[in-house]
Each structure stands twice: as structure tokens, then as C-alpha cells.
Design an enzyme around this catalytic site. Structure first.
Site, mmCIF file in Angstrom:
data_model
loop_
_atom_site.group_PDB
_atom_site.id
_atom_site.type_symbol
_atom_site.label_atom_id
_atom_site.label_comp_id
_atom_site.label_asym_id
_atom_site.label_seq_id
_atom_site.Cartn_x
_atom_site.Cartn_y
_atom_site.Cartn_z
ATOM 1 N N THR A 72 -19.063 7.866 11.269
ATOM 2 C CA THR A 72 -18.333 8.081 10.015
ATOM 3 C C THR A 72 -19.543 8.271 8.860
ATOM 4 O O THR A 72 -19.110 8.237 7.886
ATOM 5 C CB THR A 72 -17.675 6.521 9.832
ATOM 6 O OG1 THR A 72 -18.738 5.698 9.955
ATOM 7 C CG2 THR A 72 -16.727 6.362 11.027
ATOM 8 N N TYR A 74 -28.523 10.754 28.581
ATOM 9 C CA TYR A 74 -29.476 10.953 27.356
ATOM 10 C C TYR A 74 -30.344 9.966 27.480
ATOM 11 O O TYR A 74 -30.335 8.846 27.714
ATOM 12 C CB TYR A 74 -28.845 10.978 26.057
ATOM 13 C CG TYR A 74 -27.629 11.972 26.097
ATOM 14 C CD1 TYR A 74 -27.624 13.421 25.836
ATOM 15 C CD2 TYR A 74 -26.264 11.575 25.925
ATOM 16 C CE1 TYR A 74 -26.654 14.368 25.941
ATOM 17 C CE2 TYR A 74 -25.023 12.401 26.152
ATOM 18 C CZ TYR A 74 -25.288 13.852 25.940
ATOM 19 O OH TYR A 74 -24.501 14.591 26.044
#
Ligand SMILES: *[C@@H]1O[C@H](CO)[C@@H](O)[C@H](O)[C@H]1NC(C)=O
Ligand SMILES: *[C@@H]1O[C@H](CO)[C@@H](O)[C@H](O)[C@H]1NC(C)=O
Length: 305
Positions: free
Chosen positions: A225, A152
């Protein structure tokens, strides 16, 4: 009308859609983690979410796990921006070649470039870390995030891509000595007392916040998270905490304009059949939990055919 929707609508009128989405979520109250799923379905429907509680009895010893490498090997000091995001304290490295740091080896097949650090902590010593060990939380957790630079172009792109992120977690405990690396942040806390305020950081040592290189670790496949909770992260949790002086934690807690009272830790999520592997060799312990026997069995059966 639902209060979350009202806040979104009002914020959109003022700030535009993407800022609104990134700002509305919180750690407590009506925009707390139980509501994240209304806008980011993975936060609610994902089965490989983070953080988790790590039960030392259920770790699988994997002899194939190499030591983690963070390159360059020598210590370099990096520059970047420290920000009070209102949900956490984030340090973003300047995007320049001279201070490139890579995470490789360990459980990783790709090279991951470190782009940012996040601090999770609580209002008292008994809460703060996102990951728990044997049901216990630590006063703080430092998360060092890297994106897969082989596949990426940047963090944003990698965040939603397969094998996109590697996140190193350092659990923070209270010790007698001041952590010198962390003090570089601490001296700037006054400059980030406004919501979303930022300040420049010079000569910060990431390695100064890590346990010794040979430290063992625990690894599993999980998620971010925070929203959108994408399940693209390989987590690597060091088996030893790093120690901050009590005063350093008090200084961290004294930063105002954090939008939570108790802690900015998401609650631990179900493991759901995931394997939590380690390179800690429990051979000497009586409760041996290892892949070794099974692997030997596989090799033998192949050769016997
Ligand atoms: C980090 O990885 C990139 C891409 O693989 C590579 O070009 C660069 O030299 C590496 N940097 C260090 C310090 O190892
Ligand atoms: C990340 O890469 C994508 C694709 O090349 C690009 O559209 C986007 O602007 C980049 N984002 C950042 C923050 O650089």
C-alpha cells in the site's frame, strides 16, 4: 518545473538518489498518493492494488481455506527496532534465527517469514485503517509483513517477486482494556519523536497483538500500500478486530514528526474482478455465497465422464 521534481532534485543533491526516492512520497499534499504513479507506475497502472473496501455481501466462502498458522505455536517475545519513518511507525524484527516466526497454511502455499510490522492510523477515531469493511474504516490497522522464505532470500528480493509477500492485517478498534503487547511500543514513543529516529524494543509479543488463533479471515491478492505498490502480496485480514484503549490511540496520535495530518491510509482501490475469499462459513445465513455447489458440480462432471 513541477514541484515534485524540484523536491527530488534538491533532495538528490543532498542525499543521493535512492534516499531521495524513498523520502519524497507522502500521504497528503503535492507528493500524495495521486502522484506516486509518476515514479512508481504500478501505483497508477496496477489493477490489483491495495487496500480495498471489503463488502461482506460479496465474500466467497471457500471450504478449502485452512486456519492460518503462525509458528512457533507458543508465544515468543522478539527484539527489534521501532522507527518513526515519517510516513508510519514501523517495527523491524532483528534478523536472528532464535526469533524466527513463520506464517503458513490459510491461503498460503509457501512459508512466509515475518520481518516487520507497520501501523496505519488517523487523527480521529473515524479514520485510520487502510482496509475498510462495508465502507467503514477503523481507527487503526496493524500490518504484519512476511516474505516468502521458500523462494527468496530476504524481504527486498521477495517484494518484487511472484508470491513474494504475505501481509496479515489486524484492524484495531477501541475497547475498555489496555492492550499489553502494544504498551511495549507505547513506552518507547518518546524515543521516536525525531524524523527517522529509531529505538530498540525488547521482548515484544507479536501474538499479543493478534486475535485468537481460530479467528476466521478474509483473503485476496493485492499489493503493497506504499510505493512501489508491487502486486506481490497475499492479504489476510482477520475477521475480528483487536482492541486498544482510547488512551493508547491518543498516545499513538501524539507521536510528532509524522508527515501527515489526517491519516496515513492510502484510499481504497478498485477490486477489478478479484475474488475476495473467506473461511467464514455463512451457511446459516440466507444469502449464501459459496464455492461449495460449484465444486461439487466440477467433481461430479469429472466422475461422470
Ligand atoms: C520457519 O520456516 C523456515 C523455512 O521453511 C524453517 O527453517 C524454520 O524452522 C521455521 N521456523 C519455525 C519456528 O517454524
Ligand atoms: C537481499 O538479497 C539480495 C540478493 O541476494 C542482496 O543483493 C541484497 O543485498 C539483500 N538485501 C538485504 C537488505 O539484505
Amino acid at each position: 518545473m513541477n514541484p515534485v521534481i524540484i523536491v527530488i532534485v534538491v533532495t538528490v543533491i543532498h542525499k543521493g538518489w535512492s534516499t531521495a526516492l524513498s523520502m519524497w512520497w507522502k500521504y497528503e499534499g503535492f507528493a500524495g498518493p495521486d502522484r506516486w504513479g509518476e515514479f512508481w507506475s504500478m501505483c497508477r497502472d496496477g489493477k490489483q492494488q491495495s487496500p480495498i473496501n471489503i463488502n461482506p455481501e460479496e465474500l466467497l466462502y471457500d471450504p478449502n481455506l485452512k486456519h492460518l498458522e503462525i509458528n512457533p505455536e507458543h508465544n515468543i517475545n522478539v527484539n527489534g527496532i521501532l522507527e518513526n519513518t515519517e510516513n508510519d511507525i514501523t517495527f523491524r524484527l532483528d534478523d536472528i534465527a532464535e526469533q524466527q516466526m513463520n506464517i503458513t497454511q490459510g491461503p498460503l502455499s509457501y512459508v512466509y517469514r515475518i520481518t516487520e510490522l507497520k501501523l496505519h492510523y488517523g487523527s480521529e477515531d473515524s479514520i485510520g485503517s487502510e482496509h475498510h469493511i462495508g465502507g467503514r474504516s477503523f481507527p487503526a490497522e496493524l500490518q504484519i509483513m512476511g516474505y516468502n522464505a521458500d523462494l527468496y532470500r530476504n524481504f527486498t528480493e521477495a517484494m518484487s517477486g511472484n508470491k513474494g509477500l504475505a501481509i496479515i492485517s489486524v484492524l484495531i478498534d477501541i475497547g475498555d482494556e489496555i492492550n499489553r503487547a502494544f504498551d511495549v511500543f507505547k513506552r518507547k514513543f518518546n524515543s521516536i519523536s525525531q524524523l527517522r529516529s529509531q529505538t530498540k524494543i525488547h521482548a515484544f509479543s507479536i501474538k499479543g497483538l493478534l486475535p485468537p488463533v481460530e479467528t476466521n479471515y478474509i483473503t485476496y491478492e493485492g499489493s503493497l500500500t506504499q510505493p512501489g505498490c508491487q502486486e506481490t502480496a497475499t492479504w489476510i485480514i482477520y475477521n475480528k478486530p483487536v482492541y486498544f484503549a482510547q488512551q493508547q490511540l491518543l498516545d499513538l496520535r501524539a507521536i510528532v514528526n509524522q508527515n501527515w495530518f489526517h491519516s496515513n491510509a492510502r484510499r481504497t482501490m478498485p477490486l477489478n474482478q478479484r475474488v475476495v475469499r473467506t473461511n467464514i462459513n455463512f451457511r446459516k445465513k440466507s444469502r449464501l455465497c459459496t464455492m461449495e455447489r460449484e465444486m461439487r458440480y466440477q467433481v461430479n462432471s469429472l466422475f461422470q465422464k
